[in-house]
Design a protein around this motif. Sequence first.
Motif, PDB file in Angstrom:
ATOM      1  N   ALA A 183     -14.114 -21.553  38.747  1.00  0.00           N
ATOM      2  CA  ALA A 183     -13.052 -20.650  38.307  1.00  0.00           C
ATOM      3  C   ALA A 183     -13.403 -20.024  36.960  1.00  0.00           C
ATOM      4  CB  ALA A 183     -11.730 -21.407  38.226  1.00  0.00           C
ATOM      5  N   ARG A 184     -13.943 -20.842  36.035  1.00  0.00           N
ATOM      6  CA  ARG A 184     -14.365 -20.312  34.739  1.00  0.00           C
ATOM      7  C   ARG A 184     -15.477 -19.279  34.911  1.00  0.00           C
ATOM      8  NH1 ARG A 184     -16.529 -25.150  31.693  1.00  0.00           N
ATOM      9  NH2 ARG A 184     -17.399 -23.469  30.382  1.00  0.00           N
ATOM     10  N   VAL A 226      -7.451 -21.709  33.621  1.00  0.00           N
ATOM     11  CA  VAL A 226      -8.018 -22.487  34.720  1.00  0.00           C
ATOM     12  C   VAL A 226      -7.171 -23.725  34.939  1.00  0.00           C
ATOM     13  CG1 VAL A 226     -10.028 -23.764  35.520  1.00  0.00           C
ATOM     14  CG2 VAL A 226     -10.332 -21.609  34.265  1.00  0.00           C
ATOM     15  N   THR A 276     -10.177 -19.902  29.507  1.00  0.00           N
ATOM     16  CA  THR A 276     -10.268 -21.317  29.866  1.00  0.00           C
ATOM     17  C   THR A 276      -8.887 -21.895  30.086  1.00  0.00           C
ATOM     18  OG1 THR A 276     -12.296 -21.507  28.564  1.00  0.00           O
ATOM     19  CG2 THR A 276     -11.156 -23.560  29.141  1.00  0.00           C
ATOM     20  N   ALA A 278     -16.104 -17.350  37.465  1.00  0.00           N
ATOM     21  CA  ALA A 278     -15.562 -16.099  38.004  1.00  0.00           C
ATOM     22  C   ALA A 278     -14.807 -15.323  36.937  1.00  0.00           C
ATOM     23  CB  ALA A 278     -14.648 -16.408  39.190  1.00  0.00           C
ATOM     24  N   ALA A 279     -13.957 -16.004  36.176  1.00  0.00           N
ATOM     25  CA  ALA A 279     -13.155 -15.331  35.164  1.00  0.00           C
ATOM     26  C   ALA A 279     -14.011 -14.771  34.042  1.00  0.00           C
ATOM     27  CB  ALA A 279     -12.109 -16.305  34.616  1.00  0.00           C
ATOM     28  N   GLU A 294      -7.519 -25.812  37.851  1.00  0.00           N
ATOM     29  CA  GLU A 294      -8.107 -26.753  38.804  1.00  0.00           C
ATOM     30  C   GLU A 294      -8.410 -28.089  38.111  1.00  0.00           C
ATOM     31  OE1 GLU A 294      -8.757 -23.680  38.669  1.00  0.00           O
ATOM     32  OE2 GLU A 294      -8.622 -22.836  40.676  1.00  0.00           O
ATOM     33  N   ALA A 330     -14.536 -27.297  40.813  1.00  0.00           N
ATOM     34  CA  ALA A 330     -13.660 -26.155  41.059  1.00  0.00           C
ATOM     35  C   ALA A 330     -13.308 -25.443  39.766  1.00  0.00           C
ATOM     36  CB  ALA A 330     -12.406 -26.602  41.793  1.00  0.00           C
ATOM     37  N   ALA A 331     -13.089 -26.233  38.705  1.00  0.00           N
ATOM     38  CA  ALA A 331     -12.751 -25.640  37.417  1.00  0.00           C
ATOM     39  C   ALA A 331     -13.906 -24.817  36.873  1.00  0.00           C
ATOM     40  CB  ALA A 331     -12.366 -26.738  36.431  1.00  0.00           C
ATOM     41  N   THR A 381     -20.714 -20.387  29.863  1.00  0.00           N
ATOM     42  CA  THR A 381     -20.248 -20.790  31.190  1.00  0.00           C
ATOM     43  C   THR A 381     -21.391 -20.752  32.194  1.00  0.00           C
ATOM     44  OG1 THR A 381     -18.073 -19.861  30.668  1.00  0.00           O
ATOM     45  CG2 THR A 381     -18.513 -20.333  32.978  1.00  0.00           C
TER      46      THR A 381
END
Length: 526
Positions: free
Chosen positions: A48-49, A37, A34, A51-52, A39, A44-45, A14
């Motif tokens: 988000a990935r 997510v 994954t 951060a996660a 978005e 944006a996706a 990522t």
Amino acid sequence: MDATERASDGWEPTLAAALLGAERAPTAASSALTALVAEADPSAALLARLAAEGAHHLAGQELGPEALAPLEARGRFGPDCPPAAATRLYALLTEGHGARNRVEEWFERAAATGTRPPAWLLQALMLQRGTLPAAAQAVVGADLDWLARACGESPAETGAADASDWTEGTVAERRAAFTAFRARDPEAARAALEPVFRREKADLREALLHALATGLSAADEPFLEACLDDRANGVRLAAQRLLPELPRSRYAERMAARARAALAVESKRRLLGGTTHTLVVTLPEESPDLVRDRVEPNHWERRGGGTRAGLLRAILARAPLHAFADHPPRLWIELALRSEWADPVFHGLFSAAKRTLDPDWSRAMADITAEAYEGKVTGVRRTNEVLGMWAEALDLLPDAEWEARVAALIRARKIEVVLAVLGQGPEHFSEGFSAALLDWLALVTRGSDSLRRDLAKPWVIARLGDRLWPGDDSAASAAAILARLPEGEGDRLRTQLTGLTSVLELRAAIRRDFRPETTTGGTAQG
């Protein structure tokens, strides 16, 4: 992590995708994170990935599966308080030192309603755990212990100390542990203390001796009597403070004998009937025996030349009240006020009555000082000092009796007396007395300019906010008094009434916050 663990960690792919850019990054490999997510936008996706996977990577770094343990479930110690009450508590916690009394009141209300703060408040409470009021322990103590364990910290000691705990630790820790031991078993605690007492350092001996106030009884007298000859002054003082609390001890009997030698009532029958009583005062002399029993005049009395009068006052203050059983309390007090030695005799007797809170002596003190201020005791002038004595004597009475007597003064419009006595009395007023007092305040503020100035002088009003009944009616009455205050009134009175109104409105709001919401969106009354 080994190579296999790193391969299953989605953080590096990522991160690489983020460096390449959302449009050039390869399609993400399918994983549990994954799939979460949602978005649609590629940028944006990817964020988000990132951060996660980053959080997942850091959380599991250098930890194997065996290091992951399920979190202990939070116990259910009662329902959460209403949302409004929770929001109020958070505001009080962040307001600083000035809200300390209100935080205590909040927890007292929570205990009364059987509710507790919600989980989202626990962190804020944990940060201030050392300064929370004692009332908080019963409400949220178990929750904070749970949070401490969840964070890998040691929860606060909440259980009673073992009998052996008092032998180790700091002076404060040992005193606290010994006090707990003493509360559970006074006899065993003293028996455990006596053999080792002399081997302890002076500051610890003093601290442990003070702890004997818990569960004090006649069985402690021999040990305390021996402590009067301890080499440390602090230990001797501690024993001298405790022994007067034992009315049949050898110490008390020595004081009783000294009091009877110093005071006597001489009675003579009159030719036309009746009996006259005169107080005969014999001032004591200084002696080593008096020093051993802590009978010494203070520095001011020595410098003023009143050494023997100071000794008399100290003897009477420590004497058991049965030393004066030959005559009723009323006679002793009235003769004391008339005596040329009124100051040491009256104040000595008053101290003895205050120490014991004997109901007969307390009522006699209140009755005689009231009559003296009203000019009904021959030979005693109406002075501010006598008024102060009356106020202090009323404070000896039980709360309900104090309120009844002050309510009578309010009805009699004795404004100067009410102002003098309001500085003392119960910590919290009843609802009925609070209503009567607020009506009286309204009356005085509508009176003359001089009355309002007298009302503002002692700053009595500023201290009433914490004592009046915290209901909606009290808050509304205070607000009405403030609104009707004449224009141009001095800042002092207006400032005090503004503060009184604000405190009562906040206290009333705290109570309202705990009322359960009704189906119509209002609040239930109660």
